[in-house]
Write an enzyme that holds these catalytic residues in place. Structure first.
Site, PDB file in Angstrom:
ATOM      1  N   HIS A   1       7.202 -33.054  -9.252  1.00 39.59           N
ATOM      2  CA  HIS A   1       7.129 -33.476  -7.842  1.00 39.59           C
ATOM      3  C   HIS A   1       8.373 -34.227  -7.377  1.00 39.59           C
ATOM      4  O   HIS A   1       8.313 -34.949  -6.385  1.00 39.59           O
ATOM      5  CB  HIS A   1       5.857 -34.315  -7.611  1.00 39.59           C
ATOM      6  CG  HIS A   1       4.597 -33.510  -7.711  1.00 39.59           C
ATOM      7  ND1 HIS A   1       3.340 -34.073  -7.814  1.00 39.59           N
ATOM      8  CD2 HIS A   1       4.398 -32.165  -7.704  1.00 39.59           C
ATOM      9  CE1 HIS A   1       2.431 -33.110  -7.871  1.00 39.59           C
ATOM     10  NE2 HIS A   1       3.035 -31.954  -7.818  1.00 39.59           N
TER      11      HIS A   1
ATOM     12  N   TYR B   1       9.140 -45.162   2.169  1.00 40.72           N
ATOM     13  CA  TYR B   1       9.707 -44.785   0.863  1.00 40.72           C
ATOM     14  C   TYR B   1      10.640 -45.874   0.335  1.00 40.72           C
ATOM     15  O   TYR B   1      10.734 -46.058  -0.881  1.00 40.72           O
ATOM     16  CB  TYR B   1      10.401 -43.420   0.929  1.00 40.72           C
ATOM     17  CG  TYR B   1       9.385 -42.294   0.908  1.00 40.72           C
ATOM     18  CD1 TYR B   1       8.910 -41.790  -0.295  1.00 40.72           C
ATOM     19  CD2 TYR B   1       8.858 -41.785   2.085  1.00 40.72           C
ATOM     20  CE1 TYR B   1       7.942 -40.792  -0.331  1.00 40.72           C
ATOM     21  CE2 TYR B   1       7.889 -40.784   2.077  1.00 40.72           C
ATOM     22  CZ  TYR B   1       7.443 -40.296   0.866  1.00 40.72           C
ATOM     23  OH  TYR B   1       6.478 -39.317   0.828  1.00 40.72           O
TER      24      TYR B   1
ATOM     25  N   CYS C   1      27.189 -33.498  11.284  1.00 43.48           N
ATOM     26  CA  CYS C   1      26.216 -32.589  11.909  1.00 43.48           C
ATOM     27  C   CYS C   1      24.886 -33.274  12.235  1.00 43.48           C
ATOM     28  O   CYS C   1      24.000 -32.631  12.807  1.00 43.48           O
ATOM     29  CB  CYS C   1      25.969 -31.396  10.994  1.00 43.48           C
ATOM     30  SG  CYS C   1      25.097 -31.834   9.490  1.00 43.48           S
TER      31      CYS C   1
ATOM     32  N   GLY D   1      -4.189 -39.600 -16.711  1.00 46.37           N
ATOM     33  CA  GLY D   1      -4.075 -40.326 -15.443  1.00 46.37           C
ATOM     34  C   GLY D   1      -3.823 -39.466 -14.228  1.00 46.37           C
ATOM     35  O   GLY D   1      -3.072 -39.863 -13.341  1.00 46.37           O
TER      36      GLY D   1
ATOM     37  N   PRO E   1      -9.788 -43.347 -17.025  1.00 49.79           N
ATOM     38  CA  PRO E   1     -10.951 -44.250 -16.976  1.00 49.79           C
ATOM     39  C   PRO E   1     -12.098 -43.695 -16.137  1.00 49.79           C
ATOM     40  O   PRO E   1     -13.241 -44.121 -16.287  1.00 49.79           O
ATOM     41  CB  PRO E   1     -10.399 -45.542 -16.354  1.00 49.79           C
ATOM     42  CG  PRO E   1      -9.107 -45.173 -15.719  1.00 49.79           C
ATOM     43  CD  PRO E   1      -8.605 -43.937 -16.391  1.00 49.79           C
TER      44      PRO E   1
ATOM     45  N   ARG F   1       8.473 -48.127  -1.531  1.00 49.69           N
ATOM     46  CA  ARG F   1       8.028 -47.523  -2.805  1.00 49.69           C
ATOM     47  C   ARG F   1       9.178 -47.457  -3.819  1.00 49.69           C
ATOM     48  O   ARG F   1       8.970 -47.676  -5.012  1.00 49.69           O
ATOM     49  CB  ARG F   1       7.442 -46.133  -2.559  1.00 49.69           C
ATOM     50  CG  ARG F   1       6.060 -46.209  -1.878  1.00 49.69           C
ATOM     51  CD  ARG F   1       5.417 -44.840  -1.755  1.00 49.69           C
ATOM     52  NE  ARG F   1       5.281 -44.169  -3.034  1.00 49.69           N
ATOM     53  CZ  ARG F   1       5.299 -42.848  -3.209  1.00 49.69           C
ATOM     54  NH1 ARG F   1       5.468 -42.054  -2.176  1.00 49.69           N
ATOM     55  NH2 ARG F   1       5.166 -42.321  -4.408  1.00 49.69           N
TER      56      ARG F   1
HETATM   57  P1  OAD Z   1      -4.182 -39.627  -8.102  1.00 47.61           P
HETATM   58  O1  OAD Z   1      -4.028 -40.918  -7.382  1.00 47.61           O
HETATM   59  O2  OAD Z   1      -4.787 -38.474  -7.373  1.00 47.61           O
HETATM   60  O3  OAD Z   1      -5.072 -39.871  -9.396  1.00 47.61           O
HETATM   61  C1  OAD Z   1      -4.808 -40.955 -10.255  1.00 47.61           C
HETATM   62  C2  OAD Z   1      -5.719 -40.836 -11.454  1.00 47.61           C
HETATM   63  O4  OAD Z   1      -5.373 -41.857 -12.355  1.00 47.61           O
HETATM   64  C3  OAD Z   1      -7.205 -41.029 -11.121  1.00 47.61           C
HETATM   65  O5  OAD Z   1      -7.943 -39.964 -11.732  1.00 47.61           O
HETATM   66  C4  OAD Z   1      -7.561 -42.366 -11.766  1.00 47.61           C
HETATM   67  O6  OAD Z   1      -8.884 -42.396 -12.266  1.00 47.61           O
HETATM   68  C5  OAD Z   1      -6.550 -42.419 -12.894  1.00 47.61           C
HETATM   69  N1  OAD Z   1      -6.190 -43.779 -13.335  1.00 47.61           N
HETATM   70  C6  OAD Z   1      -6.176 -44.940 -12.632  1.00 47.61           C
HETATM   71  N2  OAD Z   1      -5.727 -45.949 -13.404  1.00 47.61           N
HETATM   72  C7  OAD Z   1      -5.438 -45.401 -14.626  1.00 47.61           C
HETATM   73  C8  OAD Z   1      -4.918 -45.939 -15.851  1.00 47.61           C
HETATM   74  N3  OAD Z   1      -4.595 -47.241 -15.971  1.00 47.61           N
HETATM   75  N4  OAD Z   1      -4.758 -45.088 -16.887  1.00 47.61           N
HETATM   76  C9  OAD Z   1      -5.068 -43.766 -16.773  1.00 47.61           C
HETATM   77  N5  OAD Z   1      -5.568 -43.231 -15.644  1.00 47.61           N
HETATM   78  C10 OAD Z   1      -5.738 -44.028 -14.578  1.00 47.61           C
HETATM   79  O7  OAD Z   1      -2.746 -39.247  -8.713  1.00 47.61           O
HETATM   80  P2  OAD Z   1      -2.207 -37.829  -9.189  1.00 47.61           P
HETATM   81  O8  OAD Z   1      -3.273 -37.039  -9.849  1.00 47.61           O
HETATM   82  O9  OAD Z   1      -0.959 -38.082  -9.926  1.00 47.61           O
HETATM   83  O10 OAD Z   1       2.177 -35.981  -5.036  1.00 47.61           O
HETATM   84  O11 OAD Z   1      -1.861 -37.163  -7.792  1.00 47.61           O
HETATM   85  C11 OAD Z   1      -1.215 -35.924  -7.765  1.00 47.61           C
HETATM   86  C12 OAD Z   1      -0.181 -35.912  -6.669  1.00 47.61           C
HETATM   87  O12 OAD Z   1      -0.786 -36.268  -5.422  1.00 47.61           O
HETATM   88  C13 OAD Z   1       0.938 -36.919  -6.844  1.00 47.61           C
HETATM   89  O13 OAD Z   1       1.970 -36.457  -7.671  1.00 47.61           O
HETATM   90  C14 OAD Z   1       1.409 -37.118  -5.434  1.00 47.61           C
HETATM   91  C15 OAD Z   1       0.101 -37.149  -4.698  1.00 47.61           C
HETATM   92  O14 OAD Z   1       0.148 -36.733  -3.354  1.00 47.61           O
HETATM   93  C16 OAD Z   1       3.497 -36.121  -4.787  1.00 47.61           C
HETATM   94  O15 OAD Z   1       4.091 -37.184  -4.860  1.00 47.61           O
HETATM   95  C17 OAD Z   1       4.160 -34.855  -4.408  1.00 47.61           C
END
Ligand code: OAD
Length: 248
Positions: free
Chosen positions: A122, A69, A156, A193, A220, A72
């Site tokens: 989140h 982390y 603690c 996204g 995309p 990140r």
């Molecule tokens: P994902 O990594 O699952 O999905 C990312 C999405 O972004 C995919 O559908 C890609 O096609 C799309 N993508 C990639 N580049 C892009 C761009 N330039 N513009 C638009 N879209 C693009 O991410 P999340 O759906 O956010 O949880 O994942 C959900 C959760 O899973 C996150 O919040 C995280 C993870 O575990 C926590 O941190 C709690």
């Protein structure tokens, strides 16, 4: 991409009384922050979420999780909002009272682009918190940490942990309630996204659609909730959002 689809979303964005936008990791991809599920570049294609995104994983190896982390956090601090973040914030200011922005992202790029009221489902990667309530009933105090180890409470032994929601944990109740209310009340929902793989956030598109909103997905690639969309726009956040939301 069909021009009439773009025109339809543009027109509704300009006249709707209430617009809800749900963003995921793809929103910040063009700011240089890795997504989770993209096949080559996604974090979960290289790292195990059970080890790095669960309380069990943290308890098993706090130093490793803390270090991951820390990297990140560094990437988030170094990143800048992209044209999509800026377009959303400008749209929200221009159409006062219309936008509710809900994000699954743990970065602060929507906030830094100028939309501090963004609802975070989140958590916040830059806001550490204690792993458990202070067992002594007093407030924990950070002691000097060993290099590479998460800081502990001097009193603690409680550990500091990243302020993100891990697998198996509840979402912040107030944030989820506000997001559901916005989804139920909006005329237009933009889903930007996200893979739509993580619930309950992924269910917000269906909530909006059932309540009568038009749903547009901006991505995309295919997502798991494309079937909830009236319109699917294949493109990136930083190219599509300015096009759809700028008043021209
Ligand atoms: P994902 O990594 O699952 O999905 C990312 C999405 O972004 C995919 O559908 C890609 O096609 C799309 N993508 C990639 N580049 C892009 C761009 N330039 N513009 C638009 N879209 C693009 O991410 P999340 O759906 O956010 O949880 O994942 C959900 C959760 O899973 C996150 O919040 C995280 C993870 O575990 C926590 O941190 C709690």
């Amino acid at each position: 991409m069909a021009e009439d689809t773009v025109a339809a979303v543009q027109a509704l964005a300009q006249r709707a009384a209430s617009v809800c936008v749900l963003t995921g990791a793809g929103m910040s991809a063009e700011s240089g922050i890795a997504t989770f599920r993209d096949a080559m570049s996604g974090l979960w294609s290289r790292f195990d979420p059970a080890e790095l995104a669960s309380e069990e994983g943290f308890r098993a190896n706090p130093a490793r999780v803390w270090a991951w982390y820390a990297e990140r956090k560094q990437a988030v601090r170094a990143a800048l909002p992209n044209a999509g973040h800026v377009a959303l914030a400008e749209y929200g200011r221009r159409r006062s009272g219309v936008l509710t922005l809900v994000t699954q992202n743990v970065d602060d790029l929507h906030q830094r682009a100028g939309w501090p009221q963004t609802i975070r489902l989140h958590g916040d990667i830059l806001a550490d918190r204690w792993l458990q309530p202070c067992p002594s009933g007093r407030a924990c105090e950070v002691a000097q940490a060993l290099p590479g180890e998460p800081p502990r409470c001097a009193d603690c032994g409680n550990l500091l942990r990243p302020g993100v929601v891990w697998f198996g944990e509840m979402l912040p109740e107030d944030a989820m309630a506000a997001a559901e209310q916005a989804a139920r009340a909006c005329e237009l929902m933009l889903v930007v996204g996200t893979s739509g793989a993580v619930w309950p956030a992924a269910g917000l598109a269906a909530v909006a659609r059932r309540a009568g909103a038009k749903v547009a997905i901006l991505n995309p690639d295919a997502s798991e909730i494309d079937d909830q969309a009236h319109w699917v726009l294949r493109g990136t956040a930083a190219t599509l959002l300015p096009r759809l939301l700028d008043s021209g």
